[in-house]
Design a protein around this motif. Structure first.
Motif, PDB file in Angstrom:
ATOM      1  N   PHE A 183       0.494  -1.106   0.253  1.00 19.22           N
ATOM      2  CA  PHE A 183       0.041  -0.080  -0.354  1.00 19.22           C
ATOM      3  C   PHE A 183       0.983   1.182  -0.386  1.00 19.22           C
ATOM      4  CE2 PHE A 183      -1.969  -2.975   2.181  1.00 19.22           C
ATOM      5  CZ  PHE A 183      -3.154  -3.667   1.705  1.00 19.22           C
ATOM      6  N   PRO A 184       1.568   1.814  -1.565  1.00 17.04           N
ATOM      7  CA  PRO A 184       1.412   3.223  -0.710  1.00 17.04           C
ATOM      8  C   PRO A 184       1.775   3.564  -0.381  1.00 17.04           C
ATOM      9  CG  PRO A 184       1.621   2.265  -3.389  1.00 17.04           C
ATOM     10  CD  PRO A 184       0.879   1.283  -2.712  1.00 17.04           C
ATOM     11  N   ALA A 185       0.446   4.643  -0.299  1.00 12.33           N
ATOM     12  CA  ALA A 185       0.437   5.835   0.521  1.00 12.33           C
ATOM     13  C   ALA A 185       0.265   5.451   2.170  1.00 12.33           C
ATOM     14  CB  ALA A 185      -1.517   5.320   0.762  1.00 12.33           C
ATOM     15  N   ALA A 186       0.117   3.988   2.606  1.00 11.46           N
ATOM     16  CA  ALA A 186       0.649   3.859   3.957  1.00 11.46           C
ATOM     17  C   ALA A 186       2.018   3.863   4.602  1.00 11.46           C
ATOM     18  CB  ALA A 186      -0.147   2.367   3.976  1.00 11.46           C
ATOM     19  N   LEU A 187       3.056   3.416   3.300  1.00 11.92           N
ATOM     20  CA  LEU A 187       4.126   3.832   3.756  1.00 11.92           C
ATOM     21  C   LEU A 187       4.639   5.179   3.327  1.00 11.92           C
ATOM     22  CD1 LEU A 187       5.883   1.406   0.523  1.00 11.92           C
ATOM     23  CD2 LEU A 187       5.214   0.730   3.197  1.00 11.92           C
ATOM     24  N   VAL A 188       4.085   5.750   2.627  1.00 12.49           N
ATOM     25  CA  VAL A 188       4.403   7.677   2.088  1.00 12.49           C
ATOM     26  C   VAL A 188       3.871   8.460   3.547  1.00 12.49           C
ATOM     27  CG1 VAL A 188       3.568   9.753   1.065  1.00 12.49           C
ATOM     28  CG2 VAL A 188       3.757   7.738  -0.279  1.00 12.49           C
ATOM     29  N   LEU A 189       2.437   7.780   3.566  1.00  7.91           N
ATOM     30  CA  LEU A 189       2.233   8.250   5.676  1.00  7.91           C
ATOM     31  C   LEU A 189       2.724   7.497   6.669  1.00  7.91           C
ATOM     32  CD1 LEU A 189      -1.588   8.481   4.494  1.00  7.91           C
ATOM     33  CD2 LEU A 189       0.376  10.412   4.195  1.00  7.91           C
ATOM     34  N   GLU A 190       3.562   6.813   5.988  1.00  7.43           N
ATOM     35  CA  GLU A 190       4.102   6.084   7.646  1.00  7.43           C
ATOM     36  C   GLU A 190       2.920   5.557   8.572  1.00  7.43           C
ATOM     37  OE1 GLU A 190       7.865   8.068   9.524  1.00  7.43           O
ATOM     38  OE2 GLU A 190       7.693   9.486   7.537  1.00  7.43           O
ATOM     39  N   GLN A 191       2.141   4.751   7.797  1.00 11.46           N
ATOM     40  CA  GLN A 191       1.328   4.458   8.382  1.00 11.46           C
ATOM     41  C   GLN A 191       0.497   2.304   8.713  1.00 11.46           C
ATOM     42  OE1 GLN A 191      -2.225   6.715   7.435  1.00 11.46           O
ATOM     43  NE2 GLN A 191      -2.006   8.402   8.727  1.00 11.46           N
TER      44      GLN A 191
END
Length: 122
Positions: free
Chosen positions: A61-69
């Motif tokens: 999940f790229p968004a989870a990686l970018v948002l560090e979540q």
């Protein structure tokens, strides 16, 4: 049509041109940090595949990686967060998403996010 009939050349196609902003950040991170690339592929520093870290990292999940979540899972990803945060700053995510200035992670849960009323107005 001519490009299709004539074939695609390496100079006419750049994968990063077709990625979202988050996708571009992850793509750049993988280009700049070989250790991060290996870690997100599930490989340890010695090149062995590690099921536990790979399973617990939200690398799908790229968004989870970018948002560090989620923050408790990010340790399993073994990403170079210094480069990730530099890329987030360079992309202007803090301003685009309305996060406050001065947060170390640039855009993450620790930053408290944008005010709810501002987020609903967008």
């Amino acid at each position: 049509v001519g490009m299709i009939r004539g074939g695609f050349t390496a100079t006419t196609f750049h994968i990063e041109d077709n990625l979202s902003d988050f996708g571009k950040i992850i793509f750049s991170l993988l280009q700049r940090s070989d250790a991060t690339r290996r870690a997100l592929e599930g490989l340890s520093s010695d090149g062995k595949w590690g099921f536990k870290d790979n399973f617990n990292c939200p690398h799908r999940f790229p968004a989870a990686l970018v948002l560090e979540q989620p923050a408790d899972k990010m340790v399993h990803c073994r990403m170079n967060t210094n480069i990730l945060r530099e890329l987030k700053r360079d992309a202007g995510l803090q301003e685009i998403l309305g996060y406050p200035d001065g947060c170390d992670c640039v855009v993450c849960d620790a930053c408290q996010g944008p005010p709810v009323q501002d987020a609903q107005a967008r």
